[in-house]
Design an enzyme around this catalytic site. Structure first.
Site, PDB file in Angstrom:
ATOM      1  N   CYS A  16      31.516  -1.221   3.876  1.00  0.00           N
ATOM      2  CA  CYS A  16      31.134  -2.148   3.088  1.00  0.00           C
ATOM      3  C   CYS A  16      32.277  -3.333   2.981  1.00  0.00           C
ATOM      4  CB  CYS A  16      30.276  -2.076   1.758  1.00  0.00           C
ATOM      5  SG  CYS A  16      31.804  -1.168   0.643  1.00  0.00           S
ATOM      6  N   CYS A  19      34.979  -1.858   1.173  1.00  0.00           N
ATOM      7  CA  CYS A  19      36.142  -0.823   2.008  1.00  0.00           C
ATOM      8  C   CYS A  19      37.086  -1.960   2.789  1.00  0.00           C
ATOM      9  CB  CYS A  19      35.059  -0.191   2.958  1.00  0.00           C
ATOM     10  SG  CYS A  19      34.201   1.147   2.029  1.00  0.00           S
ATOM     11  N   CYS A  82      64.675  20.141  31.395  1.00  0.00           N
ATOM     12  CA  CYS A  82      65.380  20.636  30.406  1.00  0.00           C
ATOM     13  C   CYS A  82      65.127  19.924  29.318  1.00  0.00           C
ATOM     14  CB  CYS A  82      67.140  20.303  30.477  1.00  0.00           C
ATOM     15  SG  CYS A  82      67.416  18.525  30.633  1.00  0.00           S
ATOM     16  N   CYS A  85      65.465  16.069  29.094  1.00  0.00           N
ATOM     17  CA  CYS A  85      64.261  15.283  29.689  1.00  0.00           C
ATOM     18  C   CYS A  85      63.055  15.271  28.996  1.00  0.00           C
ATOM     19  CB  CYS A  85      63.865  16.099  31.058  1.00  0.00           C
ATOM     20  SG  CYS A  85      65.256  16.602  32.094  1.00  0.00           S
ATOM     21  N   ASP A 498      39.684  34.541  -0.384  1.00  0.00           N
ATOM     22  CA  ASP A 498      38.208  34.459  -1.070  1.00  0.00           C
ATOM     23  C   ASP A 498      37.477  35.634  -0.878  1.00  0.00           C
ATOM     24  OD1 ASP A 498      35.837  33.028  -2.050  1.00  0.00           O
ATOM     25  OD2 ASP A 498      34.985  33.260  -0.010  1.00  0.00           O
ATOM     26  N   ASP A 692      35.975  31.295   4.115  1.00  0.00           N
ATOM     27  CA  ASP A 692      35.031  30.844   4.932  1.00  0.00           C
ATOM     28  C   ASP A 692      34.048  29.598   4.633  1.00  0.00           C
ATOM     29  OD1 ASP A 692      33.387  32.377   3.052  1.00  0.00           O
ATOM     30  OD2 ASP A 692      32.131  32.868   4.575  1.00  0.00           O
ATOM     31  N   ASP A 696      35.869  26.449   0.206  1.00  0.00           N
ATOM     32  CA  ASP A 696      37.024  26.920   0.496  1.00  0.00           C
ATOM     33  C   ASP A 696      37.853  25.986   1.239  1.00  0.00           C
ATOM     34  OD1 ASP A 696      36.345  29.515  -0.727  1.00  0.00           O
ATOM     35  OD2 ASP A 696      35.708  30.067   1.063  1.00  0.00           O
TER      36      ASP A 696
END
Length: 803
Positions: A16, A19, A82, A85, A498, A692, A696
C-alpha cells in the site's frame, strides 16, 4: 569521479501507499543514494547510487521489514590457486555497487553472487576475467557433477609433460654429482656450455609449456600490484632460469665465482607444483563425492502410464499430475504420492535411515529413493528444482560454499602474506649478496624463500573441510542450510527440544484399552464406527487401532464440542468422550475404569471413555508416543557433555511424563512461542533448539543454532540452520559430533599451514646457516609446498567417516 548506477529493485512486501512511504523513509537518509522513488502498484523501488551500494540498500530495507528480491548468480572460475586469489575475486565482486554479497569457494572453484536483478551475469563474469581468472556462468538447477574432474585431467597432462621434459635436465645436473663417471662422460661428449644450453632449451620448454599458467596469471597479478601464489612461482622459477640463462649465454656478465646454473631447480619447481596441484584437484574431487552421489540418485528416464499403457520417457519431460509405474528395484524418478500398491522403499540415501519404509496409497515418495520388491504406481507432485532431492543438493551446495567466521582471520593473513614473502625474498637476496659467498648463492636463497611459501594450504584449510563435512552430513541425513552452523554447533553447551513431533511422533495412538463387561474387539468396533466421520486427531487414532475390524454404519451422530459425541450403532446407543460427556448423558462412571484412566493420565495419556446403552464399559488411553530413538538420542547428548532441556507448549503433566521416560530433567511446559524465545535467550548463544512446528519457527531462528525436523513444516525448516531429513532426534548428536570433527580438522589444517610457513621460511632464508644448520634448496621447497596442500586436503577427507 563517482560513477552513477541506476538501481531498480522488486520489493514484494510493499502492499500500500503506507508501505511505500516507509520504504522511502528508510532509503532516503542513506549516503550516496539519490532520487528514491517507490511505486506501490509495481512494488518496486528505484534510485541512483552515487557512492552508495546495494548492500547498504538491502540492510536498510531488511531493517525496515521490506527485504528486496535480489538475483543470485553462480560462476565457475578457473585459475584459483590460493586464498589470495579467492579473496581478490571476492573483493572485486563486492566492490561493484550493484553486488550485495559474494562468496568465492577455493575448494569448489565457484563464486556465488547476490546482486541487483539489472546486473547481467556476464558482467559479473567479466569482472573475474579482467582479474585474470576466467569465469563462466554455471547453469542448471544443480551444481556440476564433478567440477574438479576436467581440471585434474588437465593438470595431470601438464605434470606428466613437465616431468618428461625435466627428467633429462635433472639427470644431467644431479646425476653428474651423484655419479662422477656420468659427469666425466658428459664432459667428454660435449663442452660444459653446450650441456648448459641443452638444459636451457629443455627448461624453457617446461616454463613456456606446462608452466606457462604460472607466468600468465602471476605476472598479471604483479602488474596490478596484487601478487599471489602464481606470482611467487613465476618469480622464483623465472629468477632461477634467467640467472642460469645469463651464465650460459653471456658468462662475462657474472663474476667467475658465481657462474653456476640452476636450470634443474626451475624445471623441478614447476613440475613438483603442477604435480601437487594435480593431486590436490583429485582430492578435491573426492571431497565433492557426496554431492555428486546425490545428483546421481535422480534417474534419467521413468515409466509413465498413459491410458493404462506404460511408456518410457525422459524425466525432463514429466509434469506434475503424471502417473508413473515403479517397478521392483527401480529408483523413484520424482516426488509423488502413491496411488496403487503397497511395498517398502529404501530411503537411506536421503535420510540415513537403514530400514526400508512402508508405503501404501496416499503416502509420499521421494525422488532418488529405491523401490523394494513390489510394483507401485504414483502421481508426480514436484519436478525440477521443486523436488526434495534438488532442494537437498542446493542446500548442500550452498553450505559447502559458505564462509565460516574463522575464514575471516585466514583471509586477513593471506591478503598480506604474498607481499610479505616477496619482501622477505628481497631482504634475503640483499643479505646473502652482502655477506654471503656470491651472487649465485643470493639468487638461490631468494628463490627458495619465494617457493617455500604456501598460502594455498592456508586458503584450503577451511573451505575443503566445510566441503567434506557438509557432504558427510548429507550422507547422514543432516543438511546444513547455513554453513556457519558447522562452527556454532561445535560450541554448543545445551540442546533444547520441542516435544510434540520432535521427541514424540506427533500423532496420538491408542496405548491402552481398559474394559468392563465387554471385549476389546467390540469396544474398538463400536468406538471406531461412531468416530468414523470425525476429523479429530483422537478419532484418527481410534480408527487406526481398529484397522481390519468390520465397522457398522453409525447413525444419528451428534458431536458435542469439548465433550465427545453420541451415535446409534447397530441399534445401540453409543456415547464416547471425556467424563463430562458421560455426565451430560447421565451415565455413572465405572470406578475401576476411572482409576486406571487416571493412572495412565499421570503418564501423559488422554482418556476417551466409551458407554453403550447407558453403561460405562471401556476407557481408551491415547498418547503421543515417544520416537523410538528419542531416549538414545538424549543419552548420547548427555554423554557428550551437553545439557538437555525440553521446551513445550503441552500440558505440564504430559511434558513431565515424557521427560521422565526420556531422562530429561530440565522441563518447561505450557510455553507460548514468545515464552520459548525468552527461555532460549536465557540459555545463551551456545544453545541449540530442535523443533518441527510452525510455532517453533521463531525459536529456531532465535536460537544459537536451530535444527528443524525434516518431517516438520516448511516454515520451521526455512527458519532453521540445519535440517534432520529423517526426523530422527539422534541426528542432533550426530550433527554436534560432525561439527566438532569439522572444527577439529580446521584447527589441525590451520596449524599445519601456519606452522609450516613459520618454520620453513626462516630456514629457506638461511637463518640456521650461521649456526651450522641447513638451508633448503628451491627443489625441496617446491616439494614441501606441494605436499602441504595435499596434506591439508587429505586430512579433510578423513571427515568422510566422521560422526
Amino acid at each position: 569521479m563517482t560513477t552513477t548506477h541506476h538501481l531498480d529493485l522488486p520489493v514484494p512486501g510493499i502492499n500500500c501507499a503506507g508501505c511505500a512511504g516507509r520504504v522511502t523513509r528508510a532509503l532516503t537518509p542513506l549516503p550516496g543514494i539519490e532520487g528514491v522513488a517507490v511505486n506501490p502498484a509495481t512494488r518496486r523501488a528505484s534510485m541512483r547510487l552515487r557512492g552508495g551500494s546495494l548492500d547498504d540498500v538491502r540492510r536498510a530495507l531488511d531493517d525496515a521489514g521490506y527485504p528486496p528480491d535480489l538475483s543470485e548468480t553462480r560462476l565457475a572460475l578457473s585459475g584459483l590457486s590460493c586464498a589470495a586469489c579467492a579473496g581478490r575475486v571476492r573483493r572485486a565482486l563486492t566492490d561493484h555497487p550493484l553486488v550485495a554479497e559474494a562468496e568465492v569457494n577455493l575448494a569448489s572453484h565457484q563464486a556465488r553472487i547476490t546482486h541487483a536483478p539489472g546486473l547481467a551475469p556476464t558482467d559479473l563474469a567479466r569482472i573475474c576475467d579482467d582479474l585474470g581468472y576466467p569465469a563462466r556462468v554455471a547453469g542448471g538447477d544443480a551444481p556440476a557433477a564433478d567440477p574438479d574432474r576436467d581440471e585434474a585431467r588437465t593438470l595431470r597432462r601438464a605434470a606428466i609433460t613437465a616431468a618428461l621434459l625435466t627428467l633429462p635436465v635433472f639427470a644431467i645436473e644431479m646425476g653428474g654429482h651423484a655419479v662422477p663417471a656420468l659427469h666425466h662422460w658428459l664432459h667428454g661428449l660435449m663442452p660444459m656450455r653446450a650441456i648448459w644450453a641443452v638444459q636451457m632449451v629443455l627448461t624453457l620448454a617446461v616454463l613456456a609449456g606446462p608452466g606457462r599458467r604460472f607466468f600468465r596469471t602471476g605476472l598479471a597479478a604483479l602488474r596490478r600490484g596484487a601478487p599471489e601464489m602464481n606470482s611467487l612461482v613465476a618469480l622464483g622459477a623465472g629468477a632461477a632460469f634467467v640467472f642460469s640463462a645469463v651464465v650460459t649465454i653471456a658468462p662475462g656478465l657474472v663474476p667467475p665465482a658465481s657462474r653456476h646454473v640452476w636450470f634443474e631447480a626451475a624445471a623441478v619447481i614447476v613440475t613438483l607444483i603442477l604435480t601437487g596441484r594435480w593431486l590436490e584437484a583429485r582430492a578435491r574431487g573426492q571431497a565433492g563425492a557426496a554431492i555428486r552421489a546425490l545428483v546421481a540418485l535422480a534417474p534419467d528416464h521413468a515409466t509413465r502410464l498413459r491410458d493404462g499403457r506404460p511408456e518410457r520417457v525422459a524425466v525432463a519431460d514429466l509434469r506434475p499430475g503424471d502417473d508413473l509405474l515403479l517397478q521392483p528395484g527401480d529408483r523413484v524418478a520424482l516426488d509423488g504420492i502413491v496411488t496403487e500398491g503397497q511395498g517398502h522403499l529404501d530411503e537411506s540415501m536421503l535420510t540415513g535411515e537403514p530400514l526400508p519404509v512402508a508405503k501404501s496409497p496416499g503416502d509420499r515418495v521421494t525422488g532418488g529413493t529405491v523401490n523394494g520388491m513390489t510394483a507401485l504406481s504414483y502421481r508426480v507432485t514436484a519436478v525440477g528444482r521443486d523436488t526434495v532431492l534438488a532442494r537437498i543438493v542446493a542446500m548442500v551446495d550452498r553450505a559447502q560454499a559458505a564462509r565460516l567466521p574463522v575464514q575471516d582471520l585466514v583471509d586477513r593473513i593471506t591478503r598480506v602474506f604474498v607481499p610479505v614473502v616477496i619482501g622477505l625474498a628481497a631482504v634475503t637476496f640483499l643479505a646473502w649478496l652482502a655477506f654471503g659467498p656470491g651472487l649465485a648463492h643470493a639468487v638461490v636463497a631468494a628463490v627458495s624463500v619465494l617457493i617455500i611459501a604456501c598460502p594455498c594450504a592456508m586458503g584450503l584449510a577451511v573451505p575443503v573441510s566445510i566441503m567434506v563435512g557438509s557432504g558427510r552430513g548429507a550422507q547422514l541425513g543432516l543438511l546444513f542450510r547455513r554453513g556457519e552452523a558447522l562452527q556454532r554447533l561445535a560450541r554448543a553447551r545445551v540442546v533444547a527440544f520441542d516435544k510434540t513431533g520432535t521427541l514424540t511422533v506427533g500423532r496420538p495412538r491408542v496405548t491402552a484399552v481398559h474394559l468392563a463387561g465387554t471385549t476389546r474387539e467390540a469396544a474398538l468396533r463400536l468406538a471406531a464406527a461412531a468416530e468414523a466421520r470425525s476429523e479429530h486427531p483422537l478419532a484418527a487414532a481410534i480408527l487406526a487401532e481398529a484397522e481390519g475390524l468390520p465397522l457398522p454404519e453409525a447413525q444419528d451422530v451428534t458431536a458435542r464440542p469439548g465433550r465427545g459425541l453420541t451415535a446409534r450403532v447397530e441399534g445401540r446407543s453409543v456415547t464416547i468422550g471425556n467424563l463430562e460427556a458421560l455426565a451430560d448423558a447421565g451415565i455413572a462412571p465405572d470406578p475401576d475404569l476411572i482409576a486406571r484412566a487416571r493412572a495412565d493420565a499421570d503418564q501423559g495419556a488422554t482418556a476417551v471413555h466409551l458407554a453403550v446403552d447407558g453403561r460405562h464399559c471401556a476407557s481408551l488411553s491415547l498418547a503421543d508416543p515417544e520416537r523410538p530413538e528419542a531416549a538414545g538420542a538424549v543419552a548420547r547428548l548427555r554423554a557428550m557433555g551437553l545439557g538437555v532441556a525440553m521446551l513445550s507448549g503441552d500440558q505440564p503433566a504430559t511434558a513431565r511424563a515424557v521427560g521422565d521416560r526420556l531422562g530429561i530433567a530440565d522441563i518447561q511446559a505450557g510455553l507460548t512461542p514468545a515464552d520459548k524465545l525468552d527461555r532460549l535467550r536465557a540459555l545463551g548463544p551456545d544453545s541449540v533448539f530442535v523443533g518441527d512446528g510452525i510455532n517453533d519457527a521463531p525459536a529456531l531462528a532465535a536460537a544459537g543454532t536451530g535444527i528443524a525436523i525434516g518431517t516438520g513444516t516448511d516454515v520451521a525448516i526455512e527458519s532453521a540452520d540445519a535440517v534432520l531429513i529423517s526426523g530422527d532426534p539422534a541426528g542432533v548428536a550426530r550433527a554436534v559430533a560432525l561439527s566438532r570433527a569439522v572444527m577439529r580438522t580446521i584447527r589441525q589444517n590451520l596449524f599445519w599451514a601456519f606452522a609450516y610457513n613459520i618454520a620453513l621460511i626462516p630456514v629457506a632464508m638461511g637463518a640456521l646457516v650461521p649456526f651450522g644448520g641447513p638451508q633448503l634448496s628451491p627443489m625441496l621447497g617446491a616439494g614441501a609446498m606441494a605436499l602441504s596442500s595435499v596434506f591439508v586436503v587429505g586430512n579433510a577427507l578423513r571427515l568422510r567417516t566422521a560422526a
